[in-house]
Structure formats: C-alpha cells, structure tokens
Design a protein around this motif. Structure first.
Motif, PDB file in Angstrom:
ATOM      1  N   UNK A 258       0.843  -1.179   0.000  1.00 18.85           N
ATOM      2  CA  UNK A 258       0.000   0.000   0.000  1.00 18.85           C
ATOM      3  C   UNK A 258       0.881   1.233   0.000  1.00 18.85           C
ATOM      4  N   UNK A 259       0.257   2.398  -0.168  1.00 20.18           N
ATOM      5  CA  UNK A 259       1.014   3.627  -0.308  1.00 20.18           C
ATOM      6  C   UNK A 259       1.869   3.947   0.899  1.00 20.18           C
ATOM      7  N   UNK A 260       1.492   3.434   2.066  1.00 17.05           N
ATOM      8  CA  UNK A 260       2.246   3.792   3.252  1.00 17.05           C
ATOM      9  C   UNK A 260       3.260   2.730   3.647  1.00 17.05           C
ATOM     10  N   UNK A 261       3.652   1.861   2.723  1.00 16.56           N
ATOM     11  CA  UNK A 261       4.689   0.889   3.008  1.00 16.56           C
ATOM     12  C   UNK A 261       6.028   1.599   3.186  1.00 16.56           C
ATOM     13  N   UNK A 262       6.928   1.055   4.022  1.00 19.70           N
ATOM     14  CA  UNK A 262       8.211   1.714   4.237  1.00 19.70           C
ATOM     15  C   UNK A 262       9.072   1.641   2.996  1.00 19.70           C
ATOM     16  N   UNK A 263       9.719   2.768   2.668  1.00 24.55           N
ATOM     17  CA  UNK A 263      10.621   2.793   1.525  1.00 24.55           C
ATOM     18  C   UNK A 263      12.063   2.845   1.967  1.00 24.55           C
ATOM     19  N   UNK A 264      12.325   3.238   3.200  1.00 26.85           N
ATOM     20  CA  UNK A 264      13.664   3.347   3.743  1.00 26.85           C
ATOM     21  C   UNK A 264      13.607   3.978   5.113  1.00 26.85           C
ATOM     22  N   UNK A 265      14.783   4.322   5.645  1.00 25.37           N
ATOM     23  CA  UNK A 265      14.823   4.884   6.996  1.00 25.37           C
ATOM     24  C   UNK A 265      15.516   6.242   7.052  1.00 25.37           C
ATOM     25  N   UNK A 266      15.801   6.839   5.899  1.00 28.49           N
ATOM     26  CA  UNK A 266      16.434   8.155   5.893  1.00 28.49           C
ATOM     27  C   UNK A 266      15.444   9.226   6.336  1.00 28.49           C
ATOM     28  N   UNK A 267      15.975  10.324   6.930  1.00 28.92           N
ATOM     29  CA  UNK A 267      15.147  11.410   7.429  1.00 28.92           C
ATOM     30  C   UNK A 267      15.749  12.732   6.969  1.00 28.92           C
ATOM     31  N   UNK A 268      14.885  13.636   6.520  1.00 31.58           N
ATOM     32  CA  UNK A 268      15.322  14.935   6.003  1.00 31.58           C
ATOM     33  C   UNK A 268      14.572  16.031   6.739  1.00 31.58           C
ATOM     34  N   UNK A 269      15.309  17.027   7.263  1.00 36.38           N
ATOM     35  CA  UNK A 269      14.687  18.127   8.003  1.00 36.38           C
ATOM     36  C   UNK A 269      15.257  19.457   7.533  1.00 36.38           C
ATOM     37  N   UNK A 270      14.579  20.538   7.907  1.00 36.83           N
ATOM     38  CA  UNK A 270      15.050  21.869   7.571  1.00 36.83           C
ATOM     39  C   UNK A 270      14.080  22.927   8.040  1.00 36.83           C
ATOM     40  N   UNK A 271      14.458  24.205   7.847  1.00 40.43           N
ATOM     41  CA  UNK A 271      13.617  25.332   8.231  1.00 40.43           C
ATOM     42  C   UNK A 271      13.576  26.312   7.063  1.00 40.43           C
ATOM     43  N   UNK A 272      12.377  26.772   6.692  1.00 49.49           N
ATOM     44  CA  UNK A 272      12.200  27.705   5.585  1.00 49.49           C
ATOM     45  C   UNK A 272      11.944  29.096   6.160  1.00 49.49           C
ATOM     46  N   UNK A 273      12.759  30.097   5.707  1.00 49.69           N
ATOM     47  CA  UNK A 273      12.596  31.466   6.212  1.00 49.69           C
ATOM     48  C   UNK A 273      12.585  32.444   5.037  1.00 49.69           C
ATOM     49  N   UNK A 274      12.041  33.628   5.292  1.00 51.12           N
ATOM     50  CA  UNK A 274      12.046  34.729   4.333  1.00 51.12           C
ATOM     51  C   UNK A 274      13.471  35.283   4.225  1.00 51.12           C
ATOM     52  N   UNK A 275      13.987  35.430   2.981  1.00 50.75           N
ATOM     53  CA  UNK A 275      15.372  35.868   2.786  1.00 50.75           C
ATOM     54  C   UNK A 275      15.592  37.304   3.237  1.00 50.75           C
ATOM     55  N   UNK A 276      14.558  38.107   3.333  1.00 48.56           N
ATOM     56  CA  UNK A 276      14.685  39.512   3.725  1.00 48.56           C
ATOM     57  C   UNK A 276      14.498  39.707   5.222  1.00 48.56           C
ATOM     58  N   UNK A 277      13.448  39.118   5.783  1.00 49.88           N
ATOM     59  CA  UNK A 277      13.118  39.344   7.193  1.00 49.88           C
ATOM     60  C   UNK A 277      13.630  38.238   8.115  1.00 49.88           C
ATOM     61  N   UNK A 278      14.029  37.097   7.514  1.00 51.68           N
ATOM     62  CA  UNK A 278      14.446  35.922   8.283  1.00 51.68           C
ATOM     63  C   UNK A 278      13.330  35.352   9.160  1.00 51.68           C
TER      64      UNK A 278
END
Length: 888
Positions: free
Chosen positions: A45-65
C-alpha cells in the motif's frame, strides 16, 4: 472525484500550501494524487516503508528571516524528475520527511508570493538524518493576480488485486451512512435493506480499516448504518485477494478505510444534520504531541418516519387442493445507531510503533407491522379464515472491539514484521412480540405471542506477518493466524391471554445452540516484478477448521439449558491458491488476469435453529449442520487513462459448489392462538448444501472531467446467473437462470465561492434467485454544498428519491408445491440539512508512520441468507430473527 482549490496571494495560507504540491507536481496516472508506488509495484500500500532516511530543515524569508509558514516541500527523483514524497512546513517554517529511500535527490520548496527554491544534490543514506538547516526563500516581486488551481483526484485507482474508490468528496452522502457510499462503488450492489453484493454474490467479507468486527459478522447491513458517510475516505474492492487474506469471502473482500489524521496539535470536528427521515450528530477529536497520539470519536444517528406497506399472496398446493393466503400490513421503522472509538498510537523508536484502539458500537432498531391482516381460503373452509395482529420486532445489540498492533521495519526497504491481536464480542437480542387482535373489531387484544432470541458472538484472534524483499524486484511474505470463536444462541417462546402477563408457551420448547469454531492458518506469498513491467503475485493459504457444536432443548417451563446433544460436525482442511498477473502498458494502461479459490463458512443466520414465526404463514429456520461452500474465481480486466477520461473494463467468471442454498417447502403448522389453534399449510424457509451457482459477466466503469469544473462518471455491471440445487427430491428440485443488470451514474459540478453541486443515480434490475426473483429498484439523490471561509466548515442540503411516493418492488418465488408474489411499497423520499465545523490549531507534521498490518478476519458467509437477497424489511419478516453474530 474533483477538488477545486482557490488560492489567494495573502489569504488562506494553510489551504494554499497544502495544495501547492498538487498544483506544481501532477499526480501519477491512477495514483489519485498519492505518492508513487513502492519499490516493487503492486506489492504494498502507499504507506509501506521505503527506507529509513530522514530529512529536516527550516524555511525562512530571505529579507526578514521570519519563518515561511506552510511552505510546500517536494522531494524529486533526479532520474525520473517525478516527486518521491512531499509535505508542508509548520507554522515555524520547520519541515520533516521520514522513511525516505537512499539515493541522490532534489528538493523543491515553494510558496505563493515567493520564487521557487531548488536544493540540488540532496544525498540520503541509512546512516543518519540529514538536516538542511535554514533555507531562504526570496520574494517574488511580480504583481500576481488571483489564480485558481483546479486538481482532480482519481475517482477510481487500480492496483494489482483491487479497485480503490475515493469517497471523501461525496456531498450527497453527507449526513448519511456507509450504505449511501457503497451504492456508488463500482462492482457493488446494495439492496433495499443495505445488504451488499459483489458482482451479484452476497458472499463478501467487509472489513473496517483492515479489521473485522463481530457487528459485521452479525449483519453487514447493520454495521454499515453505524459508519457515517462523511468519515469514509476510500472503499477498497478486493476482487482477487492474495494468500495473506483469510480464505473466507467467496466473491471477494470490501475494506472501508475511514479518514485518519496525522496532524500535530489538537483538532475537533463537529458534524450534524437533520432531515425528515433521520438525524445525526458526530464529534471527532484528535490530539498528537511528539511520538504519541490520541483520538476520540463518537457518532449517533436516529432514523424515524420510515414507513411503507406490504402485500403478499401465496398459494400452497396439497392433495386436497390449493390454499390461498393473502396478507397486508403497514410498516413503521425507527431506531438509534451509534459508535464510539478511542485510539492510541506511539512511536517506540525510529523503526517500531504500536497502535491500539477500543470501539463500542450500539444499535437499537424497532420494526412495527401494524394491522397485519391475513385471509386464508382452503377447500375445506366454507368461509375464509381471517386473523389480524400487530407485530413489534426489536433488534438490539452492542459490540466491543479491542485491537493492539505492533510493527517493526528494518533498514532494508519493505522488510517488516508485525504482530497483532484482537478481541471482539457482540451481544444481541432479536425478539418479536405479536398482539393477536379480535376478528370482529380488529382492535381488542385477545392474546400475545413472543419469541425471545438472545445471543452472543465472541472472537479472539492472534496473528503474525513477516515480509522481506529478495533482490530488487521480488518480495516474500508469510505468516500465521489463530482465530477462536464462541457463539451461543438461546431462544424461547412465550404466550399470554389478552394483554396480561406472558408465560412460557406450552406448545414450544426452549432451545440453545452452542457453536465453537477454531481456525489455524498459515500462508506464503511471492511477488515478482519484471523489467518489462509484469507484476506476478502468487501464493497459497492452508486453513484447518475445528467445530464443537451442541444443541439443547428444554421442555416448556424448564429453567436453564438441558444437556446438549453433540452435533458431530467434522473438522475440515482447505488449501486456497491465488495468482494475480498485471502488465503496465504505455499511456497509463494496465491489463490484469487473476485466479483464486475462496471458501464461505455459514454464518449464524444460516445455522440458527430458532423458528421465526413473526409471520406465521411464512416461517424461517436455520440448519446447524451446514458445511462451507467453495468458489473458484477468474478475472480479466484492463484500465486506461485517455486524456481526462478513466476507463475500466473487466470480465469475470465464478463457480460455486456445495453452495448454501435457501430451500422453501410447505409444512403443517398452527397459525392460531395456543388455546384455539388452526392448522394450515405454511411456507418454511431453511438452508441446505445442495446448491451450484455460476455467474459470467462484465463490469464497465468510467469517469471524465469536462471544462475543468464538471465531472461525470458511471458504469454498468451485467452478468448471467445460473443456479441449481441439484436436489433429487421433486419438491425441492429447482433451477433458475437469467441476466442481471446494475447501473450507476454520478455527476459533480464545482462552482465559484466554495459552492458545489452533485447528483447520483443507481438502478438494479430484477435479481435472479433459485426459486424466483426479487424485483428491481432505484435510488437517486441531489446535493448542494457551501464551504465556509478557510474551509473550516461547510453546510449543505441534499434530497433523495423525491419523485417516488411510494417506490414499489415486486418479488416472486415458486416451486411444485407453492407460489408466492409480494409487493412492497416504500415511502423513502427524504431531505436533510447538514452542517460541519472544525476547531483547533493544526500543524502539518506528518510522521508517515507505517500502518500496522492488523487483524483481518475475512472468512464468513454474510448477508441475510438465501440465494442472493431477502425481501425488504418493510414486509412481514420471513427471516431475520436469526440470532446474534455469526461464527466466521
């Protein structure tokens, strides 16, 4: 189905971000906007595991941060240029993608009013998490006008062993129950009582979120009434179940998936509606913090003002001539249905999780047959015999389901171990009381008759499943299961003079049936995906069934059960093979061929020896000595996307031997009062393993989108049925055949300012039965809906069957010793107003936890018995006091 998302530059940020992924990355054909298939297509099914890698981050405005709230995140495969996964940032700009495969990817970040940001060469591996840190978005200084993004979710998705119907955009079913949704699902047919059949067979197994329930075992129709329509996300029609599914369910399996949330924070949904024939109220709350989540939901529905009429004429042919019985009655139904569920889940670690749930469902249904007038004429009667009665049938039950599931994934994609346990119990009281009226004034109560049928169905299940990939294109699955069922059905008969107290009926004995069933099963399944886009899924399942049943009788007035008589039902073994082969062609086309063998164990409604005499001239009695029936299924299907049109065509053949067949004959029975009996020939319905059923047919379904705003869809199911009971006894022998046609039509129009319009129609022709036919019927509805600002809520109005008052159904049956014709009139025109609203703060942090495989018991013949359908509830009951849940 179709969704229209109106995005403004500076408003509705949550909705805009959620749909930005769909706007910029088109859905794969057949995927309905979901993420692409797992590593081995068709295996998970669509929610089967594909791997164990994890990706994170933070998105900010380039002018105001400052954080860019709800920015859209998409992970792109550098080779195919297609999205692998996606999410949206939370209100602090943070985002997380879990269970990702190894490899090198691109990350695309976007939000309305900002320029798209592409992060190249994102390398993921199993060694640890990848943190991108702060990612800055630059403002798009161009002056943009208001834009509209129109997306289309596929109405039907096709997988290697099933069709998936996306039901969560249906506004005409708002305020209804699951029965309203099931009528719109391709391949399914739902009769007037809510009993479901698949390609003409009522031998289907219904699961709720991949789990069985004893309320479904008791009655599929009743279970569907407990599920609110607007809580259903998808309906999976599994026409060719693999070896991991229980062998039961001759025609296939229906899996109802309800809407779930993986949101961080707290939400509370209110759904309510009121109409001239029913009202509903639902509350659903979700709380998730970190690794733990809770959900609590409650739903209640009240039915009222459900009225109708019934007329029946039957002739019994005896040695002394023909006896003619004519019956009429007015019917009234009302009841209350409800369910309450508490859910809990916990991420133990990065690779393991545990989920648990506790559900209680209740139903209180009352059916009145007023002025139930019977006129009997026989050759020995100088004047016709006339009797009149008022009958009240009570069907009350409560069901408890408790589940716990543990799932562990491994570093290798699609390698998984799951262990599940379930306890389920249904307690049921199915009684009727008949007030015998004076033949002169048809008002004075001269006597009372009563049948009490108390029962329970208890089930405990333990199962374990393991799957592991072999190389890059193979998958091996195996597992085992134990199912332990205990069923008891106790019934007795009471009698009273006038409106006085009821005492044990001296002419009938009280009885108890104890039926214990134990099933041990093991399976193995193998999937191979070739380079030329073939997917082959083959497997076999072995099941051993042991039955310990006894039947005890008490003399009138005795208390407690006497020593039971062992019915001596032998154990049996079944080997159930299955194979599914699919081929992916260019342009999104798919061709499939499948074979599987299934078995169908008799349910309690077929086994229960209780004699139902609510209609004394048309009685019903089960047979506890029934054995299972075996079915071979063959299927050839193809689907294709032609621009905006989806088309699915399937050919099928089904052969059932040792079929559990309803057999009608005539017996001499008392139809009068205990102190003034009148013997007469009455029609008796019971069940035997003497049937053979064959069906050959085709299903065609399609849907299209016109002008980006108007969606239409529909389909036709047609098959030729041949039924015989192979009986050497002249009075039982019967053969029947004929064509059965079912059609459905759906249309939806998206209007401006959040308005939407939908219509639906369903029609089924005459249904072929062994000793006759059940008349055709139709349903139709029209609904209008308005979404509130930010889609926090909605209100709408829907009407159904508004041109039919009444709607009539004609049915007939016959044999060498009897003939019967009935006419049922249904006053089922209805209108309802619905309102829903959502409160709570949402944070779109999607942990994408692997859904536990959970318990799936799918091994029982359901429905109300017989050869394809019963008479509607509005007529005097010919069956139905069949006891509690069935042993599956």
């Amino acid at each position: 189905m179709k969704k229209k998302l109106r995005i403004l530059l500076l408003g509705t940020a949550v909705i805009a971000a959620t749909n930005a992924v769909h706007a910029q990355f088109p859905a794969l054909p057949g995927a309905g906007g979901q993420r692409p298939p797992a590593a081995i297509p068709g295996t998970s099914s669509d929610d089967s595991p594909r791997g164990n890698a994890k990706l994170t981050g933070v998105v900010v405005d380039s002018t105001t941060n400052k954080p860019v709230e709800f920015a859209s995140i998409a992970l792109i495969d550098t080779k195919t240029k297609k999205p692998i996964d996606g999410t949206v940032a939370d209100d602090k700009g943070k985002f997380t993608l879990n269970k990702l495969p190894e490899g090198e990817f691109q990350l695309l970040i976007s939000f309305v009013g900002y320029r798209n940001k592409t992060v190249s060469s994102v390398k993921l591996n199993r060694k640890g998490d990848v943190d991108l840190g702060t990612v800055k978005l630059g403002a798009d200084v161009r002056t943009l006008k208001e834009v509209e993004v129109v997306g289309q979710a596929s109405l039907v998705e096709e997988k290697v062993d099933r069709l998936v119907y996306n039901a969560d955009k249906d506004i005409t079913a708002k305020g209804g129950d699951a029965t309203d949704v099931m009528r719109k699902v391709p391949l399914l047919s739902v009769d007037l009582d809510g009993n479901v059949s698949l390609r003409g067979s009522s031998n289907v197994r219904v699961l709720i979120n991949n789990k069985p329930s004893t309320i479904v075992a008791s009655s599929v129709a009743d279970a569907l009434k407990q599920i609110p329509a607007d809580m259903i996300k998808t309906v999976e029609v599994i026409t060719s179940p693999s070896a991991k599914y229980d062998a039961e369910g001759s025609a296939g399996i229906i899996n109802i998936i309800t809407k779930k949330t993986t949101l961080q924070g707290f939400t509370l949904n209110l759904d309510t509606g009121v109409g001239n024939r029913g009202s509903n109220l639902g509350l659903n709350g979700n709380l998730r913090t970190g690794k733990m989540g809770f959900s609590l939901s409650g739903f209640g529905r009240a039915n009222y003002n459900v009225i109708g009429k019934f007329a029946n004429t039957q002739r019994t042919f005896g040695s002394n001539g023909t006896t003619i019985t004519e019956q009429t009655a007015d019917t009234r139904n009302h009841g209350i249905f409800g369910q309450y569920t508490l859910g809990w889940d916990y991420d133990i670690s990065k690779n393991s999780s545990i989920t648990a749930s506790l559900r209680y469902g209740a139903r209180n249904n009352y059916q009145n047959q007023d002025n139930f007038l019977t006129r009997t004429s026989s050759p020995s009667d100088y004047f016709p015999r006339v009797s009149d009665r008022n009958v009240l049938t009570k069907d009350l039950s409560g069901t408890v389901d408790a589940n716990i599931d543990y799932t562990r994934t491994y570093a290798k994609p699609q390698q998984e171990l799951s262990v599940s346990a379930q306890f389920s119990r249904n307690n049921r009281n199915n009684d009727f009381t008949a007030d015998i009226l004076n033949n002169s004034d048809f008002a004075t109560i001269v006597a009372r008759q009563q049948n009490l049928n108390n029962s329970y169905n208890q089930e405990t299940t333990i199962q374990g499943d393991y799957q592991t990939p072999i190389g890059k294109n193979q998958l091996l699955e195996f597992g085992g299961k134990g199912i332990f069922r205990q069923v008891e059905s106790a019934f007795s008969y009471n009698y009273g003079v006038g409106s006085g107290a009821l005492l044990p009926d001296p002419t009938r004995t009280a009885n108890t049936l104890n039926y214990d069933q134990s099933i041990g099963a093991g399976y193995v399944s193998y999937t191979l995906t070739t380079k030329n886009k073939y997917t082959i899924k083959a497997g076999t399942r072995y099941e051993h069934t042991t039955i310990n049943a006894n039947y005890s009788q008490n003399q009138p007035g005795e208390q407690g059960a006497a020593a039971g008589q062992d019915l001596g039902i032998p154990s049996y073994n079944n080997l159930v093979p299955s194979i599914n082969i699919s081929k992916s062609l260019k342009g999104g086309k798919t061709v499939k061929i499948a074979y599987n063998r299934r078995l169908q164990r008799p349910g309690i409604q077929f086994l229960n020896p209780n004699i139902n005499t609510s209609n004394p001239t048309n009685i019903t009695q089960g047979n506890p000595l029934l054995s299972p029936e075996l079915t071979d299924n063959f299927e050839l299907s193809s689907s294709a996307y032609i621009k905006s049109v989806y088309l699915n065509v399937a050919l099928f053949a089904r052969q059932t031997n040792n079929s559990i067949t309803s057999v009608r004959d005539t017996v001499t029975s008392s139809v009068g009062q205990v102190n003034n009996p009148a013997l007469s020939q009455v029609i008796r319905t019971t069940y035997l393993n003497i049937g053979k059923e064959s069906a050959y047919g085709a299903n065609v379904f399609g849907n299209a989108t016109l002008f980006s705003k108007w969606q239409i869809g529909g389909g036709v199911d047609v098959y030729y049925a041949y039924l015989t009971n192979n009986s050497s006894t002249f009075i039982y022998n019967a053969t029947n055949s004929g064509w059965v046609v079912t059609g459905r039509f759906f249309t939806g129009l998206t209007l401006k300012n959040g308005w939407g319009l939908q219509g639906f129609g369903f029609i089924r022709g005459k249904q072929v039965q062994l000793q006759g036919s059940q008349g055709g019927f139709a349903f139709y509805s029209l609904g209008l809906k308005k979404d509130l600002k930010d889609k926090r809520g909605s209100f709408g109005i829907a009407g159904e069957n508004f041109f039919n008052h009444p709607f009539t159904v004609r049915s007939e049956s016959s044999s060498p010793i009897f003939a019967q014709n009935s006419l049922t009139s249904l006053y089922n025109a209805g209108i309802r107003v619905n309102f829903s609203y959502k409160i709570g703060k949402l944070s779109f942090d999607q942990p994408q936890r692997k859904k536990g495989r959970s318990v799936e018991n799918d091994d029982i013949k359901s429905g109300e018995g017989g050869d394809g359908g019963q008479q509607p509830q509005q007529q005097p009951a010919q069956g139905g006091n069949r006891g509690g849940g069935r042993p599956r």
